[in-house]
Each structure stands twice: as structure tokens, then as C-alpha cells.
Design a protein around this motif. Structure first.
Motif, mmCIF file in Angstrom:
data_model
loop_
_atom_site.group_PDB
_atom_site.id
_atom_site.type_symbol
_atom_site.label_atom_id
_atom_site.label_comp_id
_atom_site.label_asym_id
_atom_site.label_seq_id
_atom_site.Cartn_x
_atom_site.Cartn_y
_atom_site.Cartn_z
ATOM 1 N N ASP A 1 -35.323 -9.705 9.956
ATOM 2 C CA ASP A 1 -34.761 -8.553 10.661
ATOM 3 C C ASP A 1 -33.847 -9.078 11.763
ATOM 4 O O ASP A 1 -34.273 -9.882 12.599
ATOM 5 C CB ASP A 1 -35.871 -7.685 11.248
ATOM 6 C CG ASP A 1 -35.390 -6.300 11.649
ATOM 7 O OD1 ASP A 1 -34.191 -6.148 11.938
ATOM 8 O OD2 ASP A 1 -36.217 -5.369 11.676
ATOM 9 N N ASN B 1 -29.279 -1.109 13.231
ATOM 10 C CA ASN B 1 -30.056 -1.036 11.991
ATOM 11 C C ASN B 1 -29.137 -0.958 10.768
ATOM 12 O O ASN B 1 -29.437 -1.549 9.714
ATOM 13 C CB ASN B 1 -30.999 0.160 12.028
ATOM 14 C CG ASN B 1 -32.183 -0.066 12.961
ATOM 15 O OD1 ASN B 1 -32.607 -1.209 13.174
ATOM 16 N ND2 ASN B 1 -32.710 1.001 13.531
ATOM 17 N N LYS B 2 -28.040 -0.252 10.900
ATOM 18 C CA LYS B 2 -27.073 -0.205 9.799
ATOM 19 C C LYS B 2 -26.430 -1.575 9.590
ATOM 20 O O LYS B 2 -26.193 -2.004 8.456
ATOM 21 C CB LYS B 2 -26.005 0.855 10.079
ATOM 22 C CG LYS B 2 -26.528 2.276 9.946
ATOM 23 C CD LYS B 2 -25.422 3.291 10.215
ATOM 24 C CE LYS B 2 -25.950 4.717 10.051
ATOM 25 N NZ LYS B 2 -24.906 5.740 10.316
ATOM 26 N N GLY C 1 -28.946 -3.646 7.741
ATOM 27 C CA GLY C 1 -29.048 -3.259 6.342
ATOM 28 C C GLY C 1 -27.880 -3.736 5.500
ATOM 29 O O GLY C 1 -28.048 -4.138 4.343
ATOM 30 N N GLN D 1 -27.934 -8.024 5.345
ATOM 31 C CA GLN D 1 -28.998 -8.791 4.693
ATOM 32 C C GLN D 1 -28.643 -9.231 3.268
ATOM 33 O O GLN D 1 -28.817 -10.406 2.930
ATOM 34 C CB GLN D 1 -30.316 -8.017 4.712
ATOM 35 C CG GLN D 1 -30.973 -7.932 6.087
ATOM 36 C CD GLN D 1 -31.511 -9.262 6.583
ATOM 37 O OE1 GLN D 1 -31.475 -10.279 5.898
ATOM 38 N NE2 GLN D 1 -32.030 -9.266 7.803
#
Length: 364
Positions: A273, A323-324, A327, A330
Motif C-alpha cells: 500500500d 487511494n486512486k 490503485g 500497483q
């Protein structure tokens, strides 16, 4: 809404993020543990989307001016016998665009366009980060305190901050030592004609980038302690390449005595993360695909671009933006780190048989 953003680490990812976020109108502060940004660094190949983003930033002219000439590459055995001679353009024929430049050259392009526009503090690191009412209270090594809406941790591969606050993050060691830098010296090499010596458990690259300057890069399979190896680089170079020709040994002796040298072990950050509260990881601190991926610097710049893009979409919801970013990044990280893992197995021949196979197949 204008946000107060702290960037810890003024490397390529950090300065690229600073450039993009300050252009959006945010208050950006950059801190770095160095006392100044030195004119020292190894050669990198900025490729594809990395070049495109620099063009988008309006820095293409500066990039071309600072680039190093690159005409031909000769692959050689340790005795100087030619294995293959190929044009640099042909070797990178399947890549959209590629610019060869020193890491400090790229770094200074970003720094020069920012130094009079944002606050940059040297000799400063993060001591502690504490959540405070939706923000982050940051205590610095000099005792100063700052309240930030977002803390971007771009401290590089060996970041103490991600070790402290991103506890699930791990670093993969490739057991490969990297020694690189530049030597200011008159020489008889043809500028832009690179020489790469391939050998068992090691590789040596000689890049004549000007009539009075040579860039040198060595890769050695090594499992020893990094601090110990940094103490006596001349001895390590002699042990590794002492049986090469006089031209090589003389060059490396001068490099060890007079050159600007950087020594580190190649590693790769595995961060499940990239986000922890008001903190986010871009660049080497977040994923470092290493030079083995072929896209190390480009991916750092791309990560800064993606992060700033999502912040521009939801400036009042930075956690959603981060968070976007996480995502989207990754799977891209997974792809390039996968490439690095594959390349690591064949990058430096581990024995004579593999060395011979590379010669026969021409896979250098």
C-alpha cells in the motif's frame, strides 16, 4: 482549495511532484537531508513516458541540452576482444523515445525551475508524523514543526520514514553492488561510443560523454555489507577488474582516486500500500524498480504525474486522491518490477556457461 503539502526528499520524484503540485496552486515545501544538491550522479536512460512528461512540463529544451551524446555501443570481453558493435539508436529501436542523461543533470533541470518558486530546506529530515484533526503534524530534525495536509515521502530506496510508517513495506536485495560516477579527465575514447565489458559476476561500462569527461558504471554480484564496501572502493575495483587490460585498470585507478563516485546495492521496494493516512509514497521510496526494469527514472516521474493528477481532480479529498493513485500504480509497478526480476536473472552471467550463452545469443 489550496493545500499545504510537504515533500520529504528532493530527488527526481519529489521535485517532479513539487513542480506539478505548485503549478496547481498548492503551498509546497521540500525538505532534504543533504546540505546541498551536488553535481554528482550516474548516467540514466530516461525513456518513453518519462520524456513525454518532461515535455509536458515545458522542460524538453533543457533535457536535450543536458543530455549526453550516444552513438554506438561496443560489447567486449575483458581482454578487449569485440563481441558486438551496435548503434545506440538500433539498440533502443523498440522504445518510443530515449534520452541519455546524468541523474544529477535531470535532477538539476527540475531543481532550477523550482528553487525560486517553492520553499526548499536542506539538512532537514522528518523526525515524527502524528495525525492531527485530519491533517499531519510533522516534527523536523531541527525541532521545527509543520502542519501538512499531505506528506509525500520521496526519500529514495533507503528511506527511514517508510521503514517507520509503512511497516508492511519490504526491500528486495538483488545482491548486486552498483558503483557509478564520473571522472573529469582528458582521454582518447570517442565521445558517444560506449564500451561495455561483460564478465562472470560483473559488468563494466565506460561512457565517454565529453572530451574531458567519462562516466563509469560497474555492477558486481556481491552479498557483503554495504558500509564495509564503501570504505575501500579502490580495493574492490582492483580485485574485480585487476586482470583487465592496462587501459581499463588505469582508468579505474584514476576513477577511484579522483572521480565522483556513488556506491549502493541494487534493491527493489515492495509496498503493498503506497498510502498511510496523510502520507503517500512515490518514486524509489514506493517501488524502486531498479535500473534492471529499464524504467526507473521514468516511473518515478510518472508516479509524480499520476499523484498530482488525482489531487487536481479532488483537491478537497486528498485521501481519495491518494487511494486512486495507489490503485492505478500497483499493477504498473507489478509489471516493471516483474521485468526487473526477469532481467536480474540474466543481467550479469553467474558462470562461464551462461556467459557463453549470452555471447552466442547476443542477449546483452
Amino acid at each position: 482549495m489550496r493545500k499545504n503539502i510537504l515533500i520529504s526528499g528532493g530527488g527526481i520524484a519529489g521535485l517532479a511532484a513539487a513542480k506539478l503540485l505548485s503549478a496547481q496552486g498548492h503551498q509546497v515545501t521540500v525538505i532534504d537531508r543533504a546540505s546541498s544538491f551536488a553535481n554528482a550522479g550516474f548516467l540514466i536512460s530516461l525513456k518513453s513516458f518519462g520524456v513525454r512528461i518532461m515535455e509536458e512540463l515545458g522542460l524538453m529544451a533543457e533535457l536535450q541540452t543536458a543530455s549526453s551524446p550516444s552513438e554506438f555501443v561496443s560489447f567486449l570481453e575483458k581482454d578487449g576482444q569485440l563481441i558486438q558493435h551496435i548503434s545506440y539508436e538500433k539498440m533502443n529501436g523498440n522504445i518510443e523515445r530515449s534520452v541519455l542523461i546524468s541523474r544529477d543533470g535531470l535532477h538539476h533541470i527540475l531543481y532550477d525551475c523550482l528553487k525560486d518558486r517553492i520553499n526548499i530546506s536542506f539538512n532537514t529530515t522528518v523526525s515524527e508524523v502524528t495525525p492531527a484533526g485530519g491533517k499531519a503534524e510533522v516534527v523536523f530534525s531541527d525541532g521545527g514543526v509543520m502542519e501538512a495536509d499531505l506528506v509525500i515521502v520521496s526519500e529514495g530506496l533507503r528511506s527511514s520514514t517508510w521503514e517507520r510508517y509503512f511497516t508492511e513495506t519490504r526491500m528486495e536485495d538483488f545482491n548486486t553492488l552498483y558503483m557509478g560516477g564520473r571522472l573529469q579527465a582528458e582521454h582518447a575514447y570517442n565521445v558517444g561510443d560506449f564500451k561495455i565489458y561483460i564478465d562472470v559476476n560483473k559488468m563494466l561500462s565506460v561512457y565517454p560523454i565529453a572530451n574531458n569527461e567519462i562516466a563509469i558504471q560497474c555492477y558486481l554480484r556481491h552479498t557483503g555489507d554495504l558500509a564495509t564496501m564503501k570504505e575501500r572502493p579502490a580495493d574492490l575495483l582492483h580485485r574485480s577488474f585487476g586482470n583487465y587490460g592496462i587501459e581499463v585498470t588505469d582508468l579505474l585507478s584514476r576513477f577511484a582516486e579522483e572521480g565522483l563516485m556513488f556506491i549502493d546495492k541494487m534493491g527493489m521496494v515492495d509496498a503493498p500500500d503506497l498510502v498511510n493516512g496523510n502520507m503517500v509514497l512515490p518514486g524509489d521510496a514506493g517501488y524502486c524498480p531498479t535500473a534492471l526494469s529499464g524504467m526507473g527514472a521514468s516511473l518515478s516521474i510518472y508516479g509524480a504525474k499520476v499523484l498530482s493528477h488525482f489531487i487536481s481532480k479532488t483537491p478537497d479529498d486528498l485521501r481519495a486522491a491518494c487511494n486512486k493513485y495507489n490503485g492505478l500504480m500497483q499493477p504498473i509497478i507489478h509489471k516493471f518490477q516483474g521485468n526487473a526480476g526477469i532481467n536480474a536473472a540474466s543481467f550479469i552471467p553467474a558462470d562461464e556457461q551462461r556467459l557463453v550463452c549470452q555471447y552466442v545469443q547476443g542477449s546483452f
